[in-house]
Scaffold this motif. Structure first.
Motif, PDB file in Angstrom:
ATOM      1  N   LEU A 145     -16.618 106.487 -36.800  1.00 11.26           N
ATOM      2  CA  LEU A 145     -16.567 107.881 -36.640  1.00 11.26           C
ATOM      3  C   LEU A 145     -17.594 108.427 -37.261  1.00 11.26           C
ATOM      4  O   LEU A 145     -18.297 108.142 -38.155  1.00 11.26           O
ATOM      5  CB  LEU A 145     -15.431 108.392 -37.397  1.00 11.26           C
ATOM      6  CG  LEU A 145     -13.931 107.667 -37.247  1.00 11.26           C
ATOM      7  CD1 LEU A 145     -12.788 108.069 -37.900  1.00 11.26           C
ATOM      8  CD2 LEU A 145     -13.671 107.879 -35.718  1.00 11.26           C
ATOM      9  N   SER A 146     -18.038 109.703 -36.645  1.00 11.10           N
ATOM     10  CA  SER A 146     -19.184 110.221 -37.026  1.00 11.10           C
ATOM     11  C   SER A 146     -18.931 111.855 -37.664  1.00 11.10           C
ATOM     12  O   SER A 146     -18.320 112.611 -37.080  1.00 11.10           O
ATOM     13  CB  SER A 146     -20.204 110.683 -35.651  1.00 11.10           C
ATOM     14  OG  SER A 146     -21.413 111.211 -35.968  1.00 11.10           O
ATOM     15  N   HIS A 147     -19.641 111.929 -38.885  1.00  7.38           N
ATOM     16  CA  HIS A 147     -19.541 113.224 -39.538  1.00  7.38           C
ATOM     17  C   HIS A 147     -20.838 113.975 -38.886  1.00  7.38           C
ATOM     18  O   HIS A 147     -20.872 115.408 -39.226  1.00  7.38           O
ATOM     19  CB  HIS A 147     -19.720 113.003 -40.855  1.00  7.38           C
ATOM     20  CG  HIS A 147     -18.545 112.356 -41.637  1.00  7.38           C
ATOM     21  ND1 HIS A 147     -17.560 113.294 -42.388  1.00  7.38           N
ATOM     22  CD2 HIS A 147     -18.229 111.317 -41.767  1.00  7.38           C
ATOM     23  CE1 HIS A 147     -16.680 112.531 -42.798  1.00  7.38           C
ATOM     24  NE2 HIS A 147     -17.017 111.125 -42.329  1.00  7.38           N
ATOM     25  N   GLU A 397     -22.980 111.897 -43.553  1.00  6.38           N
ATOM     26  CA  GLU A 397     -21.824 111.248 -44.102  1.00  6.38           C
ATOM     27  C   GLU A 397     -21.697 111.702 -45.590  1.00  6.38           C
ATOM     28  O   GLU A 397     -22.455 111.883 -46.320  1.00  6.38           O
ATOM     29  CB  GLU A 397     -22.056 109.671 -44.034  1.00  6.38           C
ATOM     30  CG  GLU A 397     -22.674 109.198 -42.783  1.00  6.38           C
ATOM     31  CD  GLU A 397     -21.368 108.962 -41.623  1.00  6.38           C
ATOM     32  OE1 GLU A 397     -20.265 108.886 -42.235  1.00  6.38           O
ATOM     33  OE2 GLU A 397     -21.658 109.143 -40.454  1.00  6.38           O
ATOM     34  N   PRO A 398     -20.408 111.418 -46.044  1.00  6.90           N
ATOM     35  CA  PRO A 398     -20.163 111.466 -47.530  1.00  6.90           C
ATOM     36  C   PRO A 398     -20.859 110.532 -48.297  1.00  6.90           C
ATOM     37  O   PRO A 398     -20.862 109.320 -47.687  1.00  6.90           O
ATOM     38  CB  PRO A 398     -18.820 111.590 -47.793  1.00  6.90           C
ATOM     39  CG  PRO A 398     -18.130 110.895 -46.475  1.00  6.90           C
ATOM     40  CD  PRO A 398     -19.090 111.132 -45.263  1.00  6.90           C
ATOM     41  N   SER A 399     -21.116 110.674 -49.681  1.00 13.52           N
ATOM     42  CA  SER A 399     -21.674 109.609 -50.468  1.00 13.52           C
ATOM     43  C   SER A 399     -20.804 108.450 -50.614  1.00 13.52           C
ATOM     44  O   SER A 399     -19.579 108.733 -50.411  1.00 13.52           O
ATOM     45  CB  SER A 399     -22.163 110.292 -51.715  1.00 13.52           C
ATOM     46  OG  SER A 399     -21.136 110.601 -52.556  1.00 13.52           O
ATOM     47  N   ALA A 405     -12.309 108.645 -50.803  1.00 11.91           N
ATOM     48  CA  ALA A 405     -11.333 110.035 -50.685  1.00 11.91           C
ATOM     49  C   ALA A 405     -11.391 110.580 -49.385  1.00 11.91           C
ATOM     50  O   ALA A 405     -10.258 111.128 -48.937  1.00 11.91           O
ATOM     51  CB  ALA A 405     -11.825 110.672 -52.023  1.00 11.91           C
ATOM     52  N   SER A 406     -12.802 110.720 -48.747  1.00 11.06           N
ATOM     53  CA  SER A 406     -12.730 111.367 -47.255  1.00 11.06           C
ATOM     54  C   SER A 406     -11.926 110.650 -46.676  1.00 11.06           C
ATOM     55  O   SER A 406     -11.214 111.315 -45.742  1.00 11.06           O
ATOM     56  CB  SER A 406     -14.228 111.274 -47.134  1.00 11.06           C
ATOM     57  OG  SER A 406     -14.256 111.955 -46.030  1.00 11.06           O
ATOM     58  N   SER A 407     -11.898 109.194 -46.504  1.00 15.01           N
ATOM     59  CA  SER A 407     -11.076 108.673 -45.634  1.00 15.01           C
ATOM     60  C   SER A 407      -9.448 108.790 -45.476  1.00 15.01           C
ATOM     61  O   SER A 407      -8.860 108.867 -45.014  1.00 15.01           O
ATOM     62  CB  SER A 407     -11.249 107.027 -45.852  1.00 15.01           C
ATOM     63  OG  SER A 407     -12.668 106.694 -45.249  1.00 15.01           O
TER      64      SER A 407
END
Length: 461
Positions: A145-147, A397-399, A405-407
């Motif tokens: 998945l792409s941010h 992407e989140p760090s 947590a993002s997932s």
């Protein structure tokens, strides 16, 4: 009597596509070109194909020579990684080095990421040809998945591009008015198309077209050929309803003033429903040759009309793809409605999982909206904004610290959308439009937004 090639005395019969096959043209006319001139002009169709590749890929045009394979284009993320994008999804192009660790025995452990097994095999073969022995230790398959927002380069026009537009217009003129297309008066135009060694006095950019309810194909092409009783023959060539050019063939003498408009649907794979034609009296299609061939383009770029037209086109493409993709999912869901509730919900969850990228896109839309509206004088709002920046950063992407947590929040949003779909399914109100909107439209963003806010509130509490 057999027709002659419009460029000479040779017998026509090459089987010319009236509109370029690579852009979705399906019709063939064997009375326009001879084999020699067909081969000489074929590269111009290639110029248009390359210049319009990104638009072809976005819509999912399948070229007439290979209807099984949709066009694809190469896009890049902010880190310079290249991806292959088509209606079938996106994948990494080539190999990407994730990590590299020297081992005590002198060997090196590397983690690579590839888009396909074929690219894995090519990379291993290249290493071995370079004298490097490769031993595959483990392999993991995952859905990426792409941010990011991808970047694509779209370059239109230029001397060859404008010649190619002239070639398309000339082919249509020859298709409907063969005597005019081969007339001596149009020899300068034919030589411009064939040789490209004359100054371009014939093809120019037009202001981006506005969407019209009269156009039967909102993502289609349109060719307008205008003939006056005595005066210049003109044409307007529009690609994908968003890029338009004017064409001046030259002076003609015609029995009456008339205009023939051909609409082309690049997504229909076979005749007869791939084109619609309209004939009208009169020759005024609102064209006027500019002082400079690039004058209109400069004005469109300076005033922002070109960018707005392109953005509007991309929104139409997105809406179209969302509707088309929702149809087979809807069929699966309606069939699942006869199952027991637990089995039905498994099907719903599976459909939403297959649209995980769309759900992530909705979350990013919600995050951008919340950031723009946040009242930064409130401590709670400042904390919410800080968490949004960390969990769903703009264009990256989140760090690693926030990735889990993002997932989790993405999973919560998918569960919420799945619940909304299941509820509509049970109440027999889930049609294709509603499903499309829950997967990628405003209703889905509202559901995902509630899930995101609940998760953030739980974190703050």
């Amino acid at each position: 009597m057999a027709r002659r090639c419009i460029f000479g005395l040779e017998r026509a019969g090459s089987g010319e596509h009236v509109f370029p096959a690579t852009l979705g043209g399906r019709r063939i006319n064997r009375g326009i070109l001879c084999d020699k001139h067909n081969n000489a002009l074929a590269p111009l169709a290639g110029v248009l194909s390359e210049q319009l590749r990104f638009l072809n890929a976005q819509i999912g045009v399948r070229p007439d020579h290979d209807k099984k394979t949709p066009h694809a284009s190469v896009v890049t993320d902010p880190h310079g990684r290249e991806y292959v994008l088509s209606i079938e999804g996106f994948r990494l192009k080539g190999g990407h080095l994730v990590s590299e660790t020297p081992l005590e025995d002198g060997r090196t452990s590397v983690t690579m990421e590839f888009g396909t097994q074929e690219e894995v095999d090519r990379w291993i073969k290249a290493q071995e040809e370079a004298g490097i022995k490769v031993e595959a230790v483990s392999r993991t398959e995952r859905t990426r998945l792409s941010h990011h927002r991808f970047r694509a380069s779209v370059q239109l026009g230029g001397p060859e591009g404008l010649r190619a537009v002239g070639y398309v217009a000339l082919t249509f003129l020859a298709h409907r008015f063969p005597e005019l297309a081969s007339s001596p008066a149009l020899e300068p135009f034919r030589q411009f198309v064939l040789m490209g060694d004359r100054d371009n006095e014939f093809v120019w950019w037009l202001d981006p077209p506005r969407a019209s309810a009269d156009d039967p194909y909102p993502l289609g092409h349109k060719i307008e050929i205008s003939l006056s009783a005595s005066g210049d023959a003109m044409a307007r060539v529009t690609f994908f309803s968003c890029v338009a050019f004017g064409v001046r063939f030259g002076p003609v003498v015609h029995a009456k003033a008339e205009t023939v408009t051909t609409h082309i649907d690049p997504l229909t794979l076979h005749p007869p429903n791939d084109v619609r034609e309209h004939w009208a009296e009169g020759s005024d299609i609102g064209l006027e040759c500019p002082m400079s061939q690039a004058e209109t383009l400069r004005r469109a770029i300076t005033h922002g009309t070109a960018e707005r037209a392109f953005d509007a086109f991309m929104r139409r493409v997105s809406d179209y793809r969302l509707q088309e993709d929702a149809r087979p999912f809807h069929v699966r869901l309606i069939a699942a409605n006869a199952l027991a509730s637990a089995e039905r919900r498994k099907v719903v969850d599976c459909v939403v999982e297959e649209n995980a990228q769309r759900v992530l896109n909705l979350i990013h839309h919600v995050a951008r909206d919340l950031r723009s509206q946040a009242d930064t004088t409130s401590k709670a709002n400042r904390m919410i904004r800080a968490y949004l920046d960390a969990l769903f950063p703009e264009n990256q992407e989140p760090s690693q610290f926030y990735a889990a947590a993002s997932s989790d929040i993405q999973a919560a949003a998918r569960r919420a959308i799945a619940q909304a779909i299941d509820d509509d399914l049970v109440r027999n109100v889930l049609d294709v439009d509603r499903l499309a909107m829950l997967l990628g439209g405003g209703p889905g963003a509202a559901v995902a937004g509630e899930a995101v806010m609940k998760a953030l509130t739980d974190i703050l509490d």
